[in-house]
Design an enzyme around this catalytic site. Structure first.
Site, PDB file in Angstrom:
ATOM      1  N   SER A 166       0.760  -1.336  -0.061  1.00 14.77           N
ATOM      2  CA  SER A 166      -0.030   0.031   0.074  1.00 14.77           C
ATOM      3  C   SER A 166       0.891   1.230  -0.067  1.00 14.77           C
ATOM      4  O   SER A 166       1.918   1.495  -0.703  1.00 14.77           O
ATOM      5  CB  SER A 166      -0.793   0.023   1.183  1.00 14.77           C
ATOM      6  OG  SER A 166      -1.938   0.860   1.060  1.00 14.77           O
ATOM      7  N   ASP A 367      -8.165  -6.282  -5.239  1.00 11.82           N
ATOM      8  CA  ASP A 367      -7.895  -5.042  -4.402  1.00 11.82           C
ATOM      9  C   ASP A 367      -8.833  -4.058  -5.472  1.00 11.82           C
ATOM     10  O   ASP A 367      -8.751  -4.094  -6.403  1.00 11.82           O
ATOM     11  CB  ASP A 367      -6.317  -4.826  -4.392  1.00 11.82           C
ATOM     12  CG  ASP A 367      -6.067  -3.643  -3.606  1.00 11.82           C
ATOM     13  OD1 ASP A 367      -6.896  -3.155  -2.872  1.00 11.82           O
ATOM     14  OD2 ASP A 367      -5.154  -3.166  -3.699  1.00 11.82           O
ATOM     15  N   HIS A 427      -5.932  -6.640  -1.073  1.00  6.45           N
ATOM     16  CA  HIS A 427      -4.940  -5.735  -0.928  1.00  6.45           C
ATOM     17  C   HIS A 427      -3.909  -6.132   0.043  1.00  6.45           C
ATOM     18  O   HIS A 427      -2.710  -5.701  -0.286  1.00  6.45           O
ATOM     19  CB  HIS A 427      -5.554  -4.218  -0.134  1.00  6.45           C
ATOM     20  CG  HIS A 427      -4.790  -3.085  -0.015  1.00  6.45           C
ATOM     21  ND1 HIS A 427      -4.141  -2.634  -1.377  1.00  6.45           N
ATOM     22  CD2 HIS A 427      -4.108  -2.263   0.890  1.00  6.45           C
ATOM     23  CE1 HIS A 427      -3.685  -1.300  -1.052  1.00  6.45           C
ATOM     24  NE2 HIS A 427      -3.578  -1.170   0.438  1.00  6.45           N
TER      25      HIS A 427
END
Length: 448
Positions: A166, A367, A427
């Site tokens: 991220s 994601d 994610h």
């Protein structure tokens, strides 16, 4: 300048530095991991203290001297690697303190760093000590790494990789570039072998602009919803193009709200799962930054993890100052970085590739927040000389180690760049597809 380093082992010789974690656990302590551990703080700037936690590789077939060192950087910014990355994703024990079968420690030594300062157990003494941009984040990390490799010379010659997730990927790119320069100048002694950018916030606008098409293609938006999401995304893009990055962050929050309203609250981190019902630690929500922190930092601070980190883990570590609470400064970390949040770092990735650094991009199929469509957009705009050849290559399927006969991922690699498409993952890839993530780790670190 060398950062002042404080560790759990500062009064003992290096071979003995981890004996305390090998003793039987007290009734109130978590189960101990099987291998060696060490942890400590580095004062990276005046009033800025960064926490790190090292697990030595624990492999049945090789010693840690024969395996690489991997540093893990969490997202947010404000998410804690020592907490979430460790106990929810890749550490030797899970949140319930049970052994994790897909821990990365079985094939590499793993260094968790609570980064930027104020994240996790890292803390600042004064408000102006928070980092406000990735340049400061990278500078702080260089102080920590210089201290770490000076104190632990046994790791200087081992291959060292930075893995990230991220917003951690955006920070990892900047850190990797500064580390490359520092190694070349001789100011940091390590064998830097590459950086891996997982579901990374490298080109924020590319993610935002593909949210609508991605959700539409997966039947999570109708025509009306697609139009509204596209309009909100265009406003974000315009702000970025005008260099109004704080405004772009605000409009990014608006775009997320439009998505929530049109999808009945889709989970930004995995479109096929529902947001966990577990309550999160209390953070005030009184403005758009607090709203963003609720969406993107709070999920990394669920109440059970907060209780673990501020209870048994805090007791185990034995050096956390009384006034420091794990995650207590997370929202301030996020808010301080808001003006830099929407800035792209694609140029930094180009610089890494030009410098010969091994760069890996990996992304989860499910994601949304950093969707694969957006990642492919910025990759295809790289100025890297190898891009035309890379684009003309076909990808290669990888079998899912947990499901023989099933495809778990695809990958493509050319010279010093690789891309992994991880199927059935959102994610947090190691949480969703632990065996596939472990296989990817081995391939990136040249163990498979």
């Amino acid at each position: 300048m060398m950062g002042r380093i404080k560790t759990s082992s500062s009064r003992v010789l290096l071979p003995l530095l981890v004996l305390l974690v090998l003793l039987p656990a007290a009734a109130s302590s978590p189960v101990q991991a099987a291998g060696q551990e060490a942890w400590g703080f580095v004062d990276v700037r005046d009033g800025a203290h960064m926490f790190w936690w090292l697990y030595y590789a624990d492999s049945p077939s090789a010693s840690y001297q024969q395996l690489p060192l991997v540093m893990w950087l969490q997202g947010g910014p404000g998410g804690s690697g020592s907490g979430f990355g460790n106990f929810e994703e890749i550490g030797p024990l899970d949140r319930d303190q049970l052994p994790r079968k897909t821990s990365w420690v079985q094939t590499a030594s793993v260094l968790f760093v609570d980064n930027p300062v104020g994240t996790g157990f890292s803390y600042v003494d004064k408000p102006d000590a928070y980092a406000r941009d990735v340049a400061t984040v990278a500078s702080d990390m260089l102080v920590l790494l210089r201290s770490f490799f000076t104190q632990r010379k046994e790791f200087q010659n081992l291959p060292f990789y930075i893995f990230s997730e991220s917003y951690g990927g955006k920070m990892a790119a900047a850190i990797a570039m500064e580390l490359t320069k520092a190694v070349a100048h001789g100011s940091v002694k390590c064998n830097f072998a590459g950086v891996a950018l997982g579901d990374s916030w490298i080109a924020p606008v590319d993610s935002v602009m593909t949210w609508g098409p991605y959700l539409y293609s997966t039947s999570l938006l109708d025509d009306f919803g697609l139009a509204e999401v596209t309009g909100a995304a265009e406003a974000v893009k315009q702000a970025v193009e005008q260099g109004q990055f704080q405004k772009a962050t605000e409009l990014w929050s608006v775009a997320e709200s439009v998505i929530e309203q049109n999808t009945n609250g889709v989970n930004f981190y995995n479109i096929l799962t529902k947001e966990p019902d577990e309550e999160v630690s209390s953070l005030a929500v009184d403005d758009f930054l607090s709203l963003l922190a609720r969406r993107h930092v709070r999920p990394l601070h669920r109440q059970s993890l907060v209780q673990l980190m501020n209870g048994p883990i805090r007791d185990k570590l034995g050096l956390i100052p009384p006034n420091v609470t794990w995650g207590g400064q997370a929202e301030e970390v996020f808010s301080s970085m808001a003006g830099d949040f929407m800035r792209p770092v694609v140029d930094v990735v180009d610089q890494l590739l030009a410098a010969g650094v091994n760069v890996t991009v990996y992304n989860g199929q499910l994601d949304l927040i950093v969707d694969t469509m957006g990642q492919e957009l910025w990759v295809n705009r790289l100025g890297w000389a190898g891009l035309p050849t890379y684009k003309n290559m076909r990808w290669t399927p990888l079998e899912d180690p947990a499901s023989p006969g099933s495809t778990g991922a695809f990958y493509k690699t050319y010279k010093n760049f690789s891309f992994y498409w991880i199927l059935k993952a959102g994610h947090m890839i190691p949480s969703d597809q632990g065996t596939m993530a472990l296989q990817m780790l081995k391939m990136v670190t040249q163990q498979a």
